[in-house]
Design a protein around this motif. Structure first.
Motif, short mmCIF file in Angstrom:
data_model
loop_
_atom_site.label_atom_id
_atom_site.label_comp_id
_atom_site.label_asym_id
_atom_site.label_seq_id
_atom_site.Cartn_x
_atom_site.Cartn_y
_atom_site.Cartn_z
N MET A 271 -102.98 -14.79 45.03
CA MET A 271 -101.74 -15.52 45.10
C MET A 271 -101.20 -15.61 46.52
O MET A 271 -100.47 -16.52 46.84
CB MET A 271 -100.74 -14.91 44.14
N LEU A 272 -101.57 -14.68 47.41
CA LEU A 272 -101.07 -14.71 48.78
C LEU A 272 -102.07 -15.30 49.77
O LEU A 272 -101.68 -15.86 50.78
CB LEU A 272 -100.68 -13.31 49.25
N LEU B 23 -100.62 -18.51 50.77
CA LEU B 23 -99.69 -18.78 49.67
C LEU B 23 -100.20 -19.86 48.71
O LEU B 23 -99.46 -20.77 48.34
CB LEU B 23 -98.31 -19.18 50.21
N LEU C 235 -98.03 -18.71 45.14
CA LEU C 235 -96.89 -17.79 45.30
C LEU C 235 -95.95 -17.88 44.10
O LEU C 235 -95.51 -18.97 43.75
CB LEU C 235 -96.13 -18.13 46.58
N TRP D 254 -90.72 -14.79 44.34
CA TRP D 254 -90.95 -14.21 45.66
C TRP D 254 -90.55 -15.23 46.72
O TRP D 254 -91.37 -15.75 47.46
CB TRP D 254 -92.41 -13.84 45.85
N TRP E 281 -93.05 -15.25 55.11
CA TRP E 281 -92.65 -16.52 54.51
C TRP E 281 -91.20 -16.46 54.06
O TRP E 281 -90.64 -15.39 53.86
CB TRP E 281 -93.56 -16.89 53.33
N GLY F 215 -90.78 -20.21 50.36
CA GLY F 215 -92.09 -20.75 50.04
C GLY F 215 -92.87 -21.31 51.20
O GLY F 215 -93.96 -21.85 51.02
#
Length: 82
Positions: free
Chosen positions: A1-2, A13, A16, A20, A40, A43
């Motif tokens: 996810m990162l 991202l 993401l 978050w 970040w 987003g």
């Protein structure tokens, strides 16, 4: 996810979670011999640091940053900002 890395580049991202909205990471490893840290907000990547363990071409994509292609040198770090 990162972070998502392929032979053709690194994406930051890619998935993401919406909860978050801001954060930072250090020490993420990507294929091809790269270590990344980035920050970040809302987003979008505001700063990314790429450290190369090998010399060669690198392509980096991230929301908030223009796509970047560069030739890195082993042992060097490169910083990209929004």
């Amino acid at each position: 996810m990162l972070l998502q890395s392929h032979a053709d580049g690194i994406k930051l991202l890619p998935a993401l979670p919406t909860s978050w909205s801001e954060g930072s990471v250090k020490g993420l490893r990507a294929r091809g011999g790269y270590t990344l840290g980035f920050t970040w907000a809302e987003g979008f990547v505001t700063e990314a640091v790429v450290t190369c363990t090998v010399s060669g071409p690198c392509c980096l994509e991230a929301p908030g940053l223009a796509p970047v292609s560069f030739t890195g040198e082993a042992g060097c770090s490169y910083t990209f900002t929004r």
